[in-house]
Motif scaffolding. Structure first.
Motif, short mmCIF file in Angstrom:
data_model
loop_
_atom_site.label_atom_id
_atom_site.label_comp_id
_atom_site.label_asym_id
_atom_site.label_seq_id
_atom_site.Cartn_x
_atom_site.Cartn_y
_atom_site.Cartn_z
N VAL A 114 -14.25 42.20 31.60
CA VAL A 114 -13.39 42.09 33.02
C VAL A 114 -11.82 41.65 32.60
CG1 VAL A 114 -13.07 40.88 35.15
CG2 VAL A 114 -15.21 41.39 34.67
N ASP A 115 -11.66 40.71 31.97
CA ASP A 115 -10.18 40.42 31.63
C ASP A 115 -9.67 41.71 30.90
OD1 ASP A 115 -9.94 37.94 32.75
OD2 ASP A 115 -10.90 36.86 31.09
N THR A 117 -21.35 40.84 36.92
CA THR A 117 -21.62 39.54 36.36
C THR A 117 -22.05 38.60 37.45
OG1 THR A 117 -19.77 40.04 35.08
CG2 THR A 117 -20.33 37.74 35.48
N TRP A 161 -19.22 39.34 29.51
CA TRP A 161 -18.77 40.41 30.75
C TRP A 161 -17.56 39.92 31.30
CZ3 TRP A 161 -24.25 40.91 33.30
CH2 TRP A 161 -24.86 41.43 32.52
N LEU A 212 -7.97 39.84 39.78
CA LEU A 212 -8.00 41.36 40.06
C LEU A 212 -7.59 41.44 41.38
CD1 LEU A 212 -9.60 43.96 39.67
CD2 LEU A 212 -11.52 43.06 40.51
N ALA A 272 -11.26 35.08 37.93
CA ALA A 272 -11.29 36.72 37.56
C ALA A 272 -10.88 37.48 38.93
CB ALA A 272 -12.49 37.12 36.85
N TYR A 273 -11.69 37.15 40.00
CA TYR A 273 -11.52 37.73 41.22
C TYR A 273 -10.13 37.62 41.77
CZ TYR A 273 -15.98 39.45 43.05
OH TYR A 273 -16.93 40.20 43.04
N GLN A 327 -17.64 45.56 37.09
CA GLN A 327 -18.22 44.51 36.07
C GLN A 327 -18.21 43.18 36.69
OE1 GLN A 327 -15.29 45.20 32.99
NE2 GLN A 327 -16.73 46.73 31.83
N LEU A 328 -17.34 42.91 37.60
CA LEU A 328 -17.24 41.34 38.17
C LEU A 328 -18.33 41.22 38.98
CD1 LEU A 328 -15.75 38.68 37.73
CD2 LEU A 328 -14.18 39.71 39.49
N ALA A 363 -13.15 46.86 36.41
CA ALA A 363 -13.21 45.53 36.34
C ALA A 363 -13.90 44.83 37.63
CB ALA A 363 -11.67 44.93 36.28
#
Length: 178
Positions: free
Chosen positions: A38-39, A57, A34, A115, A111-112, A53-54, A50
């Motif tokens: 996202v990436d 996750t 996942w 984003l 990832a946050y 999805q995050l 994204a």
């Protein structure tokens, strides 16, 4: 399965994960897949997707913690990332699951941050308005475990990471407007 996920092949990773005998292995691989998705969504400028999805996750990781598939973060603070075989500290061994959880959370925070920065730089206000609240809630949730205070692990201060991401996103937003 984890290697396939990190190599960018989620289909092979999921095939391997489905063959895993342990729930923790399957859940960890699904999270890896996942985060890879996202990436990819961020790379393709599908920032709203994204973000969703995050969020899923993070909920899945919290569910994995609750069901015992991932180590409880309170164990990091309470037992200094040691797995006690007997009451004495010298009869304990390093609990590597704590390091795995910290690394996983670091990937989620990264990832946050990515984003949020992309949303600010591309001037996508619908994403830029949702991400800070979600990120802040996650940072406050992670901060309560005080992993950054445990000297035996390589933890990070979640609220400091949030503040840094906020400043970066603000600067990128101003850059875009300029």
């Amino acid at each position: 399965a984890g290697i396939f996920a990190r190599m960018g092949n989620p289909q092979a990773a999921m095939r391997q994960a489905d063959a895993a005998l342990t729930v923790s292995g399957r859940m960890r691989c699904q999270v890896d897949c996942w985060l890879l998705a996202v990436d990819a969504a961020i790379d393709d400028q599908k920032l709203s997707e994204a973000g969703d999805q995050l969020l899923d996750t993070v909920a899945y990781v919290q569910r994995a913690i609750q069901c015992g598939a991932v180590v409880d973060p309170w164990n990091i603070l309470g037992f200094d990332a040691q797995y006690s075989l007997f009451p004495a500290l010298e009869n304990s061994v390093r609990d590597t699951r704590a390091d795995d959880l910290i690394h996983l959370m670091d990937r989620i925070f990264t990832a946050y941050e990515r984003l949020w920065s992309e949303a600010a730089a591309c001037d996508q206000p619908e994403v830029s308005e949702r991400v800070p609240d979600r990120y802040r809630k996650l940072a406050e949730w992670w901060h309560q475990f005080a992993v950054h205070e445990v000297s035996s692990v390589d933890g990070f201060h979640a609220l400091d990471a949030y503040s840094a991401a906020e400043r970066a996103a603000s600067a990128l937003g101003l850059w875009h407007k300029g």
